[in-house]
Design an enzyme around this catalytic site. Structure first.
Site, PDB file in Angstrom:
ATOM      1  N   HIS A   1      22.080  31.096 -21.609  1.00  0.00           N
ATOM      2  CA  HIS A   1      21.926  29.800 -20.971  1.00  0.00           C
ATOM      3  C   HIS A   1      20.745  29.745 -19.995  1.00  0.00           C
ATOM      4  O   HIS A   1      19.759  29.070 -20.267  1.00  0.00           O
ATOM      5  CB  HIS A   1      23.252  29.472 -20.266  1.00  0.00           C
ATOM      6  CG  HIS A   1      23.282  28.147 -19.594  1.00  0.00           C
ATOM      7  ND1 HIS A   1      24.446  27.547 -19.201  1.00  0.00           N
ATOM      8  CD2 HIS A   1      22.307  27.303 -19.207  1.00  0.00           C
ATOM      9  CE1 HIS A   1      24.192  26.392 -18.634  1.00  0.00           C
ATOM     10  NE2 HIS A   1      22.886  26.222 -18.617  1.00  0.00           N
TER      11      HIS A   1
ATOM     12  N   HIS B   1      16.382  26.821 -16.851  1.00  0.00           N
ATOM     13  CA  HIS B   1      16.423  27.494 -18.147  1.00  0.00           C
ATOM     14  C   HIS B   1      15.052  28.119 -18.399  1.00  0.00           C
ATOM     15  O   HIS B   1      14.526  28.055 -19.513  1.00  0.00           O
ATOM     16  CB  HIS B   1      16.760  26.509 -19.259  1.00  0.00           C
ATOM     17  CG  HIS B   1      18.062  25.791 -19.073  1.00  0.00           C
ATOM     18  ND1 HIS B   1      18.426  24.706 -19.809  1.00  0.00           N
ATOM     19  CD2 HIS B   1      19.095  26.020 -18.220  1.00  0.00           C
ATOM     20  CE1 HIS B   1      19.626  24.279 -19.423  1.00  0.00           C
ATOM     21  NE2 HIS B   1      20.047  25.062 -18.443  1.00  0.00           N
TER      22      HIS B   1
ATOM     23  N   GLU C   1      26.073  19.967 -14.672  1.00  0.00           N
ATOM     24  CA  GLU C   1      26.374  21.298 -14.124  1.00  0.00           C
ATOM     25  C   GLU C   1      26.904  21.214 -12.692  1.00  0.00           C
ATOM     26  O   GLU C   1      26.875  22.199 -11.952  1.00  0.00           O
ATOM     27  CB  GLU C   1      25.127  22.184 -14.151  1.00  0.00           C
ATOM     28  CG  GLU C   1      24.514  22.392 -15.510  1.00  0.00           C
ATOM     29  CD  GLU C   1      25.342  23.295 -16.427  1.00  0.00           C
ATOM     30  OE1 GLU C   1      26.496  23.589 -16.080  1.00  0.00           O
ATOM     31  OE2 GLU C   1      24.823  23.662 -17.484  1.00  0.00           O
TER      32      GLU C   1
HETATM   33 ZN    ZN Z   1      21.916  24.731 -17.629  1.00  0.00          ZN
END
Ligand code: ZN
Length: 183
Positions: free
Chosen positions: A152, A99, A78
């Site tokens: 997400h 998350h 990410e």
């Molecule tokens: Zn993520």
């Protein structure tokens, strides 16, 4: 622009990674943290390494503009999202992406989340790690302290890792309270 002490930043990333895991905001290798070092670089947690065994030397150094990196591990997938935020927001010195369950539930519904005076807007969907996700995230974040990522997770920002971490805790607590009330 200020410059941060690299060793102190590495230490802080390891410490807060462990704290987030202890607080149940990240599980296994899910979620990632970063700190801006200066105008051009950030330090970010590596990809696929559990927080319980993360060491200062495992942290990766990434150039914001082109994503090139140094370190013994590959940086978090990410990294584009983190870099995009630093390039768009000069006031941001730390990014926490998790998350966490409550926030993910909101994000799965595409709903915005009220966190105190702030509104965490839910960003349009983008594939994990993609440039589109980074772009959608920066747009949804605006000048706020955080935003949700559709289907997400959640992203929180701050002038320090402590601040971004506090917003992560607060967002998850609020998401839980809203969800409890909705049942
Ligand atoms: Zn993520």
């Amino acid at each position: 622009m200020k410059v941060r002490d690299e060793q102190a930043c590495r230490r802080a990333l390891v410490e807060y990674g462990k704290r987030l895991a202890e607080d149940g905001l990240i599980e296994g290798t899910w979620g990632n943290l970063s700190v801006r070092l200066d105008e051009e670089t950030m330090l970010i947690t590596p990809s696929g390494l559990g927080y319980e065994r993360l060491r200062e030397e495992d942290i990766c150094k990434v150039r914001l503009k082109d994503g090139s990196w140094t370190g013994t591990h590959k940086p978090s997938s990410e990294r584009r999202l983190h870099a995009g935020i630093y390039l768009a927001r000069e006031d941001v010195w730390a990014v926490v992406h998790t998350h966490a369950a409550g926030c993910v539930t909101f994000a799965a519904c595409g709903k915005d989340l009220r966190v105190g005076e702030e509104t965490f807007v839910c960003a349009a969907y983008g594939v994990s790690g993609s440039g589109r996700l980074a772009k959608n995230c920066v747009r949804a974040l605006g000048k706020a302290r955080g935003c949700l990522l559709a289907h997400h997770g959640v992203v929180c920002v701050g002038g320090s890792l402590e601040e971004a971490y506090e917003w992560s805790l607060r967002a998850e607590k609020m998401a839980g309270e809203w969800l409890d009330g909705a049942i």
